[in-house]
Design a protein around this motif. Structure first.
Motif, PDB file in Angstrom:
ATOM      1  N   GLY A 130      -3.868  21.790   9.603  1.00  0.00           N
ATOM      2  CA  GLY A 130      -3.628  20.373   9.331  1.00  0.00           C
ATOM      3  C   GLY A 130      -4.878  19.515   9.355  1.00  0.00           C
ATOM      4  N   HIS A 131      -5.990  20.093   9.775  1.00  0.00           N
ATOM      5  CA  HIS A 131      -7.298  19.432   9.712  1.00  0.00           C
ATOM      6  C   HIS A 131      -8.220  20.353   8.904  1.00  0.00           C
ATOM      7  N   ASP A 132      -9.482  20.008   8.770  1.00  0.00           N
ATOM      8  CA  ASP A 132     -10.411  20.785   7.933  1.00  0.00           C
ATOM      9  C   ASP A 132     -10.395  22.272   8.306  1.00  0.00           C
ATOM     10  N   ALA A 158     -19.086  24.376  12.415  1.00  0.00           N
ATOM     11  CA  ALA A 158     -18.466  23.247  11.703  1.00  0.00           C
ATOM     12  C   ALA A 158     -17.130  22.855  12.327  1.00  0.00           C
ATOM     13  N   ASP A 159     -16.646  23.664  13.230  1.00  0.00           N
ATOM     14  CA  ASP A 159     -15.344  23.469  13.881  1.00  0.00           C
ATOM     15  C   ASP A 159     -14.192  23.455  12.892  1.00  0.00           C
ATOM     16  N   PHE A 160     -14.283  24.334  11.896  1.00  0.00           N
ATOM     17  CA  PHE A 160     -13.156  24.558  11.006  1.00  0.00           C
ATOM     18  C   PHE A 160     -12.117  25.441  11.706  1.00  0.00           C
ATOM     19  N   THR A 245      -2.897  21.650  14.508  1.00  0.00           N
ATOM     20  CA  THR A 245      -4.171  20.955  14.641  1.00  0.00           C
ATOM     21  C   THR A 245      -3.947  19.490  14.295  1.00  0.00           C
ATOM     22  N   PRO A 246      -4.273  18.586  15.207  1.00  0.00           N
ATOM     23  CA  PRO A 246      -4.083  17.155  14.904  1.00  0.00           C
ATOM     24  C   PRO A 246      -4.933  16.721  13.702  1.00  0.00           C
ATOM     25  N   ARG A 247      -4.548  15.605  13.108  1.00  0.00           N
ATOM     26  CA  ARG A 247      -5.205  15.147  11.883  1.00  0.00           C
ATOM     27  C   ARG A 247      -6.612  14.609  12.119  1.00  0.00           C
ATOM     28  N   SER A 248      -6.829  14.026  13.304  1.00  0.00           N
ATOM     29  CA  SER A 248      -8.063  13.273  13.529  1.00  0.00           C
ATOM     30  C   SER A 248      -9.008  13.949  14.503  1.00  0.00           C
ATOM     31  N   VAL A 249     -10.304  13.719  14.280  1.00  0.00           N
ATOM     32  CA  VAL A 249     -11.320  13.939  15.311  1.00  0.00           C
ATOM     33  C   VAL A 249     -11.963  12.578  15.488  1.00  0.00           C
ATOM     34  N   LEU A 250     -11.707  11.922  16.594  1.00  0.00           N
ATOM     35  CA  LEU A 250     -12.144  10.525  16.689  1.00  0.00           C
ATOM     36  C   LEU A 250     -13.580  10.397  17.151  1.00  0.00           C
ATOM     37  N   LYS A 251     -14.053  11.394  17.922  1.00  0.00           N
ATOM     38  CA  LYS A 251     -15.429  11.315  18.413  1.00  0.00           C
ATOM     39  C   LYS A 251     -16.229  12.502  17.933  1.00  0.00           C
ATOM     40  N   ASP A 252     -17.504  12.282  17.713  1.00  0.00           N
ATOM     41  CA  ASP A 252     -18.411  13.355  17.351  1.00  0.00           C
ATOM     42  C   ASP A 252     -18.959  13.952  18.645  1.00  0.00           C
ATOM     43  N   ALA A 254     -20.585  16.954  18.877  1.00  0.00           N
ATOM     44  CA  ALA A 254     -21.563  18.036  18.656  1.00  0.00           C
ATOM     45  C   ALA A 254     -22.821  17.807  19.491  1.00  0.00           C
TER      46      ALA A 254
ATOM     47  N   GLY B  85       1.448  21.132   5.372  1.00  0.00           N
ATOM     48  CA  GLY B  85       0.533  21.585   6.408  1.00  0.00           C
ATOM     49  C   GLY B  85      -0.930  21.323   6.099  1.00  0.00           C
ATOM     50  N   SER B  91       1.304  17.987  10.637  1.00  0.00           N
ATOM     51  CA  SER B  91       0.543  17.708  11.856  1.00  0.00           C
ATOM     52  C   SER B  91       0.999  16.397  12.494  1.00  0.00           C
ATOM     53  N   LEU B 142     -10.179   9.296   9.913  1.00  0.00           N
ATOM     54  CA  LEU B 142      -9.817  10.560  10.530  1.00  0.00           C
ATOM     55  C   LEU B 142     -10.965  11.181  11.310  1.00  0.00           C
TER      56      LEU B 142
END
Lengths: 254, 254
Positions: A130-132, A158-160, A245-252, A254, B85, B91, B142
């Motif tokens: 559901g995310h990248d 890349a956290d895919f 997998t949630p839709r968002s990554v709100l903070k970077d 890395a 999905g 998600s 996102l």
């Protein structure tokens, strides 16, 4: 241009309820069906339809045969499981087309999408893609191990989320164990991994474990494997858990 | 457990010929259809079926509403375009489920896959996703730009073909121009890029150009974008060209 055509059609992962009406319509119009034996076996025979099942690993021969039939005016469906554009017959057909006689380029050629295995598996388990995400074919003979390993490490960086096709092959049985070792190094022991076998068929099984508990024997030739990203979650509940997998990554981070 | 259920169903990219029989069967059994206005508009009304169209950007409210309806015994289909999905409602539903009342976890919840936009676009253009690839959602809100940029550079280093969803958004109109700048740096000016708009609808358009000639205005909210890997090829022929990625990488050239 002859009246013949070639359609490369995706039959989906197994269930007839996942075959699109577009593909069913093409099969109803076809004079010839070409493909790997178990996929051709999914097409009902009828008067006026010639079935041409062939063995695995002859994709280019099969593609050339289909293109030649079309040049002779036949209406040819090349069947793939899943989606023909994802690690399947569409690329093989275009490889043959590019290398072949120029007359083939004037043919009416269409690719009809299908439900690919990773998306059927993801739907059964929840929404892990559901995310990248990325999709990697682990089949032997397609690329050197060094390319696979680099892609695994870059995809983890890349956290895919990652989907793997053909995780185990006869020619390289140790390969998937090496993949799991790299994934444990890059993603940690707790990252969830899904083994989805024969999705949408009566033999369907799903298994979600942490990477630390995964072993190569959990996959076979009918299994698609999905590894979550760092954000992927398991919801426990009565019956089978949900992997998403949630839709968002709100903070970077890395 | 109540007799109600929730199905999250993918309607595919637009054409009714790409809706799976499984999804059609679920819609035929439903008492309620919940979703974004243009997707609910694709469902034919009939006696006994209540349509609940809602605005964009209310995915969590919509998910909670669907789960509550099911708890009250209703048979609810949450409709997504494409595959639910892939950057869509599945998600969102599980995010709501995880945060919501524990009673929701006992519900019968299923996700029914659909033909996602990148695979419909790839099929129309040839087979650009025939080797390893990734899918990235460029929708604003996102993830931070730094995450997007890092993923683009890592995906290029991994030599994935890349599919981009939601390339242009109202809230971040300059974002896609920045994406193209990063891609030109990472992949070079000659790499082919496909702009596929409204695939499988009467408004469908396809355009393949080298990255050096791509501009942000070539994409809008109905466009999915695919950038080839270093191996992706264009076959010229009468009519539209074919864009495809061969199955193999025989040498490691990194």
């Amino acid at each position: 241009m002859s009246a013949g055509w070639v359609v490369v059609a995706g039959l989906g992962p197994g269930s007839e309820s996942l075959v699109t009406p577009e593909v069913s319509a093409a099969l109803a119009e076809a004079t010839d069906v070409v493909g790997y034996i178990p996929y051709v076996a999914r097409v009902a025979s009828r008067p006026g339809l010639t079935l041409h099942p062939s063995d695995n690993r002859v994709e280019l021969d099969r593609a050339a045969y289909a293109l030649d039939l079309a040049l002779r005016g036949r209406r040819v469906v090349v069947v793939s499981s899943g989606d023909p554009g994802v690690f399947a017959m569409a690329s093989a057909l275009f490889e043959a087309l590019e290398a072949g006689p120029v007359a083939w380029r004037e043919l009416d050629i269409r690719v009809l999408p299908g439900i690919t295995a990773m998306l059927a598996a993801a739907a059964r388990a929840g929404a892990p893609l559901g995310h990248d995400f990325c999709a990697i074919n682990l089949s032997d003979n397609l690329k050197p191990w060094s390319v696979i390993e680099r892609r695994l490490r870059l995809a983890a960086e890349a956290d895919f989320a990652m989907a793997f096709y053909n995780p185990r092959s006869r020619a390289r049985p140790e390969g998937f164990a090496r993949v799991l070792t790299v994934l444990r190094e890059a993603c940690g022991e707790d990252r969830p991994i899904l083994f989805a076998r024969a999705v949408s068929t009566p033999e369907e099984t799903l298994r979600i474990v942490p990477l630390g508990q995964a072993s190569a024997e959990m996959a076979d030739m009918r299994t698609v494997v999905i590894v979550g990203s760092s954000q992927t979650r398991v919801i426990e509940r009565p019956g089978s858990p949900i992997l998403y997998t949630p839709r968002s990554v709100l903070k970077d981070t890395a």
